[in-house]
Motif scaffolding. Structure first.
Motif, PDB file in Angstrom:
ATOM      1  N   LEU A  50       0.831  -1.201   0.000  1.00  0.00           N
ATOM      2  CA  LEU A  50       0.000   0.000   0.000  1.00  0.00           C
ATOM      3  C   LEU A  50       0.872   1.261   0.000  1.00  0.00           C
ATOM      4  O   LEU A  50       0.562   2.243  -0.684  1.00  0.00           O
ATOM      5  N   GLN A  53       2.115   1.646  -3.578  1.00  0.00           N
ATOM      6  CA  GLN A  53       1.070   2.030  -4.511  1.00  0.00           C
ATOM      7  C   GLN A  53       0.612   3.464  -4.286  1.00  0.00           C
ATOM      8  O   GLN A  53       0.288   4.178  -5.230  1.00  0.00           O
ATOM      9  N   TRP A  54       0.567   3.882  -3.025  1.00  0.00           N
ATOM     10  CA  TRP A  54       0.106   5.235  -2.701  1.00  0.00           C
ATOM     11  C   TRP A  54       1.259   6.228  -2.598  1.00  0.00           C
ATOM     12  O   TRP A  54       1.043   7.387  -2.288  1.00  0.00           O
ATOM     13  N   VAL A  99      -4.445   8.968  -0.521  1.00  0.00           N
ATOM     14  CA  VAL A  99      -4.954   7.775  -1.185  1.00  0.00           C
ATOM     15  C   VAL A  99      -5.556   8.186  -2.522  1.00  0.00           C
ATOM     16  O   VAL A  99      -6.504   8.985  -2.553  1.00  0.00           O
ATOM     17  N   THR A 220      -4.761  -6.415   1.651  1.00  0.00           N
ATOM     18  CA  THR A 220      -4.650  -5.212   0.823  1.00  0.00           C
ATOM     19  C   THR A 220      -6.013  -4.799   0.289  1.00  0.00           C
ATOM     20  O   THR A 220      -6.400  -3.616   0.349  1.00  0.00           O
ATOM     21  N   ALA A 224      -8.244  -1.394   1.169  1.00  0.00           N
ATOM     22  CA  ALA A 224      -8.712  -0.522   0.095  1.00  0.00           C
ATOM     23  C   ALA A 224     -10.224  -0.348   0.165  1.00  0.00           C
ATOM     24  O   ALA A 224     -10.741   0.768  -0.001  1.00  0.00           O
ATOM     25  N   VAL A 231      -6.986  -0.389  -5.456  1.00  0.00           N
ATOM     26  CA  VAL A 231      -5.529  -0.387  -5.459  1.00  0.00           C
ATOM     27  C   VAL A 231      -5.053  -1.446  -6.441  1.00  0.00           C
ATOM     28  O   VAL A 231      -5.693  -2.498  -6.608  1.00  0.00           O
ATOM     29  N   THR A 233      -3.346  -4.502  -7.801  1.00  0.00           N
ATOM     30  CA  THR A 233      -2.910  -5.739  -7.133  1.00  0.00           C
ATOM     31  C   THR A 233      -2.536  -6.824  -8.134  1.00  0.00           C
ATOM     32  O   THR A 233      -2.490  -7.999  -7.788  1.00  0.00           O
TER      33      THR A 233
END
Length: 294
Positions: A50, A53-54, A99, A220, A224, A231, A233
């Motif tokens: 996370l 990704q963020w 986010v 995850t 989300a 997100v 994945t």
């Protein structure tokens, strides 16, 4: 520990080292710790995924000198680009960001369950949460359970906040017994008046030695969903398929293991609580896991 970090000028802040002060709007804090609460590395891998990704940016860390036995969690030595030896210390680091696709700011605490001074450790974590006016603290965990690797991963969510339980469809935990830093932090949040929740994923006990990207994926996606966003994945889905194939090969080489997994599959399929929104079976597994650790 990043050697470029400056020491805090005041003794009371020496254990918590800030590199910058992020400006956030009532963020959600996500915390995961390697060790007792992290079967299959699922919780910390979810937090790391996370954060990547963020695109969160580190802003503070806790001084490892005060919280770790370095004969248990040893520092790592490596060579930098100039061939000089550098040390990386076990630590707990805070990062923050926005986010994507939502109006939610997030703080992610990635770290290791401390060996010493849990009370002080939790006070520092809560200090960061209150300083940044966090509206919620969510801890992530993973446990070894009697579940088959061929079935969906169950997620168990709990909270001591009745309103939060109703709004987020979580449960009030009735567990009594030994706990880890996740449990201690949850109690500290309640005592400080900070809303908190805990999410746990189940990992097959017979595959305890393998990282579980499948449990990482489940956590995850749960986080989300909790934050009302999506997100990426794709890599976790691919790793989960590889994981299932590897465990399939492991099980296929042992007749007893095949029989055991088949029994778990049958029990899972016949369970009235397979619905992830009503995971009573996993609640029992969580409580059994925690008690067994004593």
């Amino acid at each position: 520990m990043d050697e470029s970090l400056s020491q805090s000028p005041t003794p009371e802040l020496a254990e918590l080292r800030w590199t910058r002060r992020p400006r956030l709007e009532r963020p959600v804090v996500l915390a995961a710790f390697r060790g007792w609460n992290d079967a299959g590395d699922a919780a910390t891998s979810a937090a790391k995924h996370l954060a990547q990704q963020w695109r969160t940016t580190a802003f503070a860390e806790l001084d490892p000198e005060e919280f770790f036995d370095f004969t248990v969690a040893r520092p790592l030595v490596h060579l930098d680009d100039d061939g000089r030896r550098r040390l990386t210390w076990p630590t707990n680091r805070f990062s923050a960001g926005r986010v994507p696709g939502s109006e939610t700011d997030v703080v992610i605490l990635e770290g290791i369950e401390p060996h010493f001074r849990w009370g002080s450790f939790c006070r520092h974590v809560l200090g960061v949460a209150t300083h940044l006016e966090a509206r919620l603290v969510v801890t992530l965990g993973a446990l070894l359970a009697d579940v088959p690797h061929t079935r969906p991963v169950s997620i168990y969510g709990s909270t001591d906040d009745a309103q939060l339980a109703e709004r987020m469809r979580l449960r009030s935990s009735s567990y009594e017994g030994p706990t880890g830093i996740v449990g201690v932090l949850g109690v500290a949040c309640r005592q400080a008046g900070v809303a908190s929740a805990s999410l746990w994923a189940s990992v097959p006990a017979y595959a305890a030695g393998n990282p579980s990207p499948k449990a990482t994926l489940a956590l995850t996606e749960q986080v989300a969903g909790l934050l009302g966003t999506d997100v990426e994945t794709g890599d976790l889905h691919h790793q989960s398929l590889v994981y299932e194939q590897e465990v399939d090969e492991l099980v296929s080489s042992d007749d007893d293991a095949q029989t055991y997994v088949a029994e778990l599959e049958q029990a899972f399929d016949n369970s009235p609580d397979v619905d992830p929104d009503d995971p009573e079976r996993l609640v029992q597994e969580v409580e059994k896991f925690l008690r067994d650790q004593s």
